[in-house]
Design an enzyme around this catalytic site. Structure first.
Site, PDB file in Angstrom:
ATOM      1  N   ARG A   1      52.114  39.748 118.796  1.00  0.00           N
ATOM      2  CA  ARG A   1      51.578  40.468 120.215  1.00  0.00           C
ATOM      3  C   ARG A   1      50.667  41.018 119.491  1.00  0.00           C
ATOM      4  O   ARG A   1      50.331  42.282 118.736  1.00  0.00           O
ATOM      5  CB  ARG A   1      53.242  41.075 120.948  1.00  0.00           C
ATOM      6  CG  ARG A   1      53.777  40.106 121.670  1.00  0.00           C
ATOM      7  CD  ARG A   1      52.991  39.240 123.312  1.00  0.00           C
ATOM      8  NE  ARG A   1      54.377  38.800 124.334  1.00  0.00           N
ATOM      9  CZ  ARG A   1      54.570  37.674 123.838  1.00  0.00           C
ATOM     10  NH1 ARG A   1      53.681  36.555 123.445  1.00  0.00           N
ATOM     11  NH2 ARG A   1      54.926  37.301 124.729  1.00  0.00           N
TER      12      ARG A   1
ATOM     13  N   GLU B   1      44.623  41.221 126.315  1.00  0.00           N
ATOM     14  CA  GLU B   1      44.700  39.711 126.864  1.00  0.00           C
ATOM     15  C   GLU B   1      44.511  39.518 128.067  1.00  0.00           C
ATOM     16  O   GLU B   1      44.098  39.555 129.269  1.00  0.00           O
ATOM     17  CB  GLU B   1      46.140  38.807 126.318  1.00  0.00           C
ATOM     18  CG  GLU B   1      46.222  38.512 124.683  1.00  0.00           C
ATOM     19  CD  GLU B   1      47.222  38.002 124.497  1.00  0.00           C
ATOM     20  OE1 GLU B   1      47.451  37.631 124.924  1.00  0.00           O
ATOM     21  OE2 GLU B   1      47.781  38.704 123.622  1.00  0.00           O
TER      22      GLU B   1
ATOM     23  N   HIS C   1      46.019  33.043 122.439  1.00  0.00           N
ATOM     24  CA  HIS C   1      46.458  32.966 122.240  1.00  0.00           C
ATOM     25  C   HIS C   1      47.549  31.356 122.900  1.00  0.00           C
ATOM     26  O   HIS C   1      48.219  30.974 123.781  1.00  0.00           O
ATOM     27  CB  HIS C   1      47.767  33.617 123.592  1.00  0.00           C
ATOM     28  CG  HIS C   1      48.804  34.283 123.640  1.00  0.00           C
ATOM     29  ND1 HIS C   1      49.298  35.377 124.370  1.00  0.00           N
ATOM     30  CD2 HIS C   1      49.957  33.669 123.234  1.00  0.00           C
ATOM     31  CE1 HIS C   1      50.504  35.797 123.892  1.00  0.00           C
ATOM     32  NE2 HIS C   1      51.224  34.908 123.250  1.00  0.00           N
TER      33      HIS C   1
HETATM   34  C1  GLV Z   1      54.413  33.725 123.785  1.00  0.00           C
HETATM   35  O1  GLV Z   1      54.077  34.193 123.239  1.00  0.00           O
HETATM   36  C2  GLV Z   1      55.971  33.457 124.597  1.00  0.00           C
HETATM   37  O2  GLV Z   1      56.194  34.673 123.818  1.00  0.00           O
HETATM   38  O3  GLV Z   1      56.387  32.241 124.794  1.00  0.00           O
END
Ligand code: GLV
Length: 329
Positions: free
Chosen positions: A238, A267, A286
């Site tokens: 993250r 994001e 991401h």
């Molecule tokens: C993606 O980042 C998730 O947490 O599944």
């Protein structure tokens, strides 16, 4: 009366089909972009179940607006840092998530980012396209090796372990840091070290911890200064685990070599962000879990969690299992 459900985005087809045959009164947000917080607040009011994505902020205010009939929140993601878990637990709402099914896809992407960053794929490809490939040259586009290097994994959970398994094929030394030593580590050839030792000795530092108040800005200016000037930071966890301003400075000043990043704050990262101008950054939007089968499996798992919650059954994958404990007197 069928329970009322709001799903905050269109899901992959198999998951939509499973929802459509379920006994639920279903509304699905039809837009490609997420509903705003205000829209979500409005649409979620009076629902018995919500199926959310990591782009939806679920806080105490929203839970109160939804109302006391809310039985379950099911998120199509393993990370639930967008959800105030404590507020959910206090209101007796179980929160579903999707661990396990995405570990291999994220681990694949992590290894890809390590190699793409170290071996300068995007820089070299951009030079090729721009007509800057004049000759094969002895030191043209050179970078460090992944094979034979020392890789430090921060967070040896499911994804960290899947990364370690893949690294065994690269003949690397694997270090890891968790709060506690992990029983799976020995079989993976991973050695527990302190965070400082990991930062100071790793050629690649790869982040696989959840984002919590404890891991907020874990990689700050001090941590970056501890890393080797030849080291590469990989973040598929993250954005908030890294102090992005400090990272930008470290990359500009060469106090670390490069970064491979799949996650950011905020994001989406604005396309004008200075990080995206640096040649020593490989940046992705991401996409850690973005393989077709993984996304389908995540969505199916999220539907199963939702339906279990609506049926009053324990969620197969619950991010706040303490919700099932009797309150302590
Ligand atoms: C993606 O980042 C998730 O947490 O599944």
């Amino acid at each position: 009366m069928s329970p009322s459900v709001f799903v905050t985005r269109m899901l992959p087809e198999p998951a939509m089909e499973r929802l459509q045959v379920a006994d639920v009164d279903l509304e699905v947000w039809p837009e490609p972009d997420p509903p705003s917080y205000e829209t979500l607040l409005h649409r979620a009011r009076g629902r018995h179940g919500l199926l959310t994505l990591l782009t939806d902020r679920i806080d105490a205010n929203l839970l109160d607006a939804v109302g006391p009939q809310l039985q379950v929140i099911s998120q199509m993601a393993v990370g639930v840092d967008n959800i105030d878990l404590q507020a959910c637990t206090e209101r007796g709402i179980p929160v579903g998530h999707t661990p396990g099914v995405l570990s291999d896809a994220v681990a694949d992407l992590t290894i890809g980012l390590m190699i793409a960053t170290a071996r300068r794929f995007f820089e070299a490809a951009a030079d090729l396209k721009a007509g800057r490939w004049r000759t094969w040259s002895p030191m043209g586009w050179v970078g460090p090796d992944l094979h034979g290097s020392t890789v430090g994994i921060i967070g040896l959970g499911r994804i960290g372990q899947a990364v370690a398994r893949r690294l065994q094929g690269f003949n690397v030394r694997i270090l890891y840091h968790n709060r506690h030593q992990h029983p799976a580590a020995d079989a993976l050839g991973a050695t527990w070290v302190t965070l400082d030792e990991l930062l100071a000795t790793s050629d690649f530092v790869s982040l696989h911890c959840p984002y919590t108040p404890d891991t907020h800005h874990l990689i700050n200016a001090d941590a970056l200064a501890t890393m080797k000037p030849t080291a590469i930071l990989i973040n598929t966890a993250r954005g908030g685990v890294v102090d992005q301003d400090a990272l930008l400075k470290a990359l500009r000043e060469g106090s670390i070599l490069a970064a491979g990043l799949d996650v950011f704050t905020p994001e989406p990262l604005p396309s004008t962000h200075p990080l995206l101008t640096l040649p020593n950054v490989v940046a992705l939007p991401h996409i850690g879990s973005a393989s077709i089968s993984t996304r389908i499996n995540m969505a199916l798992m999220a539907v199963d969690n939702l339906l279990a919650g609506l049926a009053g059954q324990p969620l197969p994958h619950c991010a706040n299992p303490e919700v099932y404990q009797p309150p302590t007197p």
